[in-house]
Write a protein that holds these residues in place. Sequence first.
Motif, PDB file in Angstrom:
ATOM      1  N   ARG A 182       0.835  -1.194   0.000  1.00 33.87           N
ATOM      2  CA  ARG A 182       0.000   0.000   0.000  1.00 33.87           C
ATOM      3  C   ARG A 182       0.872   1.247   0.000  1.00 33.87           C
ATOM      4  O   ARG A 182       1.865   1.311   0.725  1.00 33.87           O
ATOM      5  CB  ARG A 182      -0.941   0.025   1.208  1.00 33.87           C
ATOM      6  CG  ARG A 182      -1.961  -1.116   1.202  1.00 33.87           C
ATOM      7  CD  ARG A 182      -2.916  -1.036   2.379  1.00 33.87           C
ATOM      8  NE  ARG A 182      -3.845  -2.142   2.370  1.00 33.87           N
ATOM      9  CZ  ARG A 182      -4.995  -2.159   1.679  1.00 33.87           C
ATOM     10  NH1 ARG A 182      -5.338  -1.102   0.962  1.00 33.87           N
ATOM     11  NH2 ARG A 182      -5.781  -3.207   1.711  1.00 33.87           N
ATOM     12  N   LEU A 183       0.495   2.226  -0.831  1.00 36.13           N
ATOM     13  CA  LEU A 183       1.181   3.512  -0.876  1.00 36.13           C
ATOM     14  C   LEU A 183       0.293   4.558  -0.228  1.00 36.13           C
ATOM     15  O   LEU A 183      -0.910   4.612  -0.484  1.00 36.13           O
ATOM     16  CB  LEU A 183       1.471   3.917  -2.321  1.00 36.13           C
ATOM     17  CG  LEU A 183       2.374   2.987  -3.129  1.00 36.13           C
ATOM     18  CD1 LEU A 183       2.521   3.519  -4.547  1.00 36.13           C
ATOM     19  CD2 LEU A 183       3.733   2.867  -2.475  1.00 36.13           C
ATOM     20  N   ARG A 218      -2.634   4.227  -3.333  1.00 34.28           N
ATOM     21  CA  ARG A 218      -2.833   3.073  -4.218  1.00 34.28           C
ATOM     22  C   ARG A 218      -2.491   1.788  -3.482  1.00 34.28           C
ATOM     23  O   ARG A 218      -1.541   1.764  -2.693  1.00 34.28           O
ATOM     24  CB  ARG A 218      -1.943   3.221  -5.457  1.00 34.28           C
ATOM     25  CG  ARG A 218      -2.103   2.120  -6.487  1.00 34.28           C
ATOM     26  CD  ARG A 218      -1.321   2.439  -7.759  1.00 34.28           C
ATOM     27  NE  ARG A 218      -1.990   3.493  -8.541  1.00 34.28           N
ATOM     28  CZ  ARG A 218      -1.563   4.740  -8.640  1.00 34.28           C
ATOM     29  NH1 ARG A 218      -0.457   5.101  -8.012  1.00 34.28           N
ATOM     30  NH2 ARG A 218      -2.220   5.627  -9.350  1.00 34.28           N
ATOM     31  N   ALA A 219      -3.248   0.732  -3.737  1.00 29.60           N
ATOM     32  CA  ALA A 219      -2.916  -0.601  -3.246  1.00 29.60           C
ATOM     33  C   ALA A 219      -2.410  -1.417  -4.432  1.00 29.60           C
ATOM     34  O   ALA A 219      -3.044  -1.446  -5.481  1.00 29.60           O
ATOM     35  CB  ALA A 219      -4.128  -1.271  -2.613  1.00 29.60           C
ATOM     36  N   LEU A 220      -1.254  -2.050  -4.281  1.00 30.94           N
ATOM     37  CA  LEU A 220      -0.632  -2.784  -5.370  1.00 30.94           C
ATOM     38  C   LEU A 220      -0.734  -4.277  -5.116  1.00 30.94           C
ATOM     39  O   LEU A 220      -0.393  -4.755  -4.037  1.00 30.94           O
ATOM     40  CB  LEU A 220       0.843  -2.380  -5.512  1.00 30.94           C
ATOM     41  CG  LEU A 220       1.117  -0.881  -5.648  1.00 30.94           C
ATOM     42  CD1 LEU A 220       2.605  -0.635  -5.757  1.00 30.94           C
ATOM     43  CD2 LEU A 220       0.386  -0.324  -6.865  1.00 30.94           C
ATOM     44  N   GLU A 221      -1.164  -5.012  -6.123  1.00 32.87           N
ATOM     45  CA  GLU A 221      -1.287  -6.452  -5.999  1.00 32.87           C
ATOM     46  C   GLU A 221       0.093  -7.113  -6.066  1.00 32.87           C
ATOM     47  O   GLU A 221       0.983  -6.663  -6.788  1.00 32.87           O
ATOM     48  CB  GLU A 221      -2.171  -7.006  -7.110  1.00 32.87           C
ATOM     49  CG  GLU A 221      -3.617  -6.519  -7.056  1.00 32.87           C
ATOM     50  CD  GLU A 221      -4.328  -6.945  -5.777  1.00 32.87           C
ATOM     51  OE1 GLU A 221      -3.998  -8.041  -5.258  1.00 32.87           O
ATOM     52  OE2 GLU A 221      -5.199  -6.205  -5.309  1.00 32.87           O
ATOM     53  N   LEU A 249      10.495   2.361  -7.477  1.00 32.65           N
ATOM     54  CA  LEU A 249      10.280   1.611  -6.243  1.00 32.65           C
ATOM     55  C   LEU A 249      10.559   0.141  -6.543  1.00 32.65           C
ATOM     56  O   LEU A 249      10.031  -0.411  -7.509  1.00 32.65           O
ATOM     57  CB  LEU A 249       8.838   1.778  -5.752  1.00 32.65           C
ATOM     58  CG  LEU A 249       8.366   0.844  -4.632  1.00 32.65           C
ATOM     59  CD1 LEU A 249       9.124   1.144  -3.341  1.00 32.65           C
ATOM     60  CD2 LEU A 249       6.859   0.983  -4.417  1.00 32.65           C
ATOM     61  N   ALA A 250      11.407  -0.494  -5.749  1.00 33.47           N
ATOM     62  CA  ALA A 250      11.703  -1.919  -5.902  1.00 33.47           C
ATOM     63  C   ALA A 250      11.125  -2.682  -4.727  1.00 33.47           C
ATOM     64  O   ALA A 250      11.220  -2.232  -3.579  1.00 33.47           O
ATOM     65  CB  ALA A 250      13.216  -2.157  -5.987  1.00 33.47           C
ATOM     66  N   GLY A 287       3.646   3.491  -8.107  1.00 30.11           N
ATOM     67  CA  GLY A 287       3.062   2.165  -8.265  1.00 30.11           C
ATOM     68  C   GLY A 287       2.162   2.000  -9.465  1.00 30.11           C
ATOM     69  O   GLY A 287       1.570   0.940  -9.650  1.00 30.11           O
ATOM     70  N   SER A 288       2.052   3.018 -10.313  1.00 27.76           N
ATOM     71  CA  SER A 288       1.075   2.972 -11.409  1.00 27.76           C
ATOM     72  C   SER A 288       1.508   2.111 -12.585  1.00 27.76           C
ATOM     73  O   SER A 288       0.679   1.764 -13.435  1.00 27.76           O
ATOM     74  CB  SER A 288       0.777   4.393 -11.896  1.00 27.76           C
ATOM     75  OG  SER A 288       1.957   5.014 -12.374  1.00 27.76           O
TER      76      SER A 288
END
Length: 211
Positions: free
Chosen positions: A2-3, A45-48, A66-67, A82-83
């Motif tokens: 999560r960002l 944003r929430a990233l899967e 971002l890694a 994260g997009s």
Amino acid sequence: LRLWELGPWRASAPDDAIAGTAAAAAWTIQHNRTNPTSRPIWELRALESDGLAITSLAFAAHGRWLADGRMDGSVRIRVSDGSALIRELPPQVPEPVRAVAFSPDGRRLAVTNNGSTPHILVWDTEAWDHPPRRLIGHSGAIYALAIGSEGQLLASAGYDKTVRLWDLEIGRERGVLQGHTLSVNGAVFSRSEEHTSELQSPYVISYAVFC
């Protein structure tokens, strides 16, 4: 993963992290009425992660990447919000990636690789298709990575109770710091001092935690 959008946020107690649901937002509004010094931090944003646990994270200093290292040994590099996915590095071994670290200029990405021979993979971010450089020296799992502010020195720490210093330009070990009696769980560099000071060189701090 999560960002959170901090914007003009400054630390105060308590602050509320909002995951975007109506119930969470309603709770925060009510909470803020009774705690006027608290301020909400909204989720950007929430990233899967395909159901795989994320085991390490690092932003590049230039703010564009971002890694995230994952449980299966893979690493994903995304744009910093994260997009979009830039690159996915496949697993070298099926072991969690305990640490990832960008050099300050973003030209290198260091990744732990804790297989039968624990070592560090150093990727050239301008030539992802080139094989990574391998830094071998630890006798046990590597738990932490840090790159100095000038981008030339890498510190690694781990189960073998040592902190090892590496020259990223030539890919060789520069020294081994010993003295811990437990696994070393973290390491961080100071920043070089440009003004007059008794401490003219950067130094590294490490720590061990008993669990």
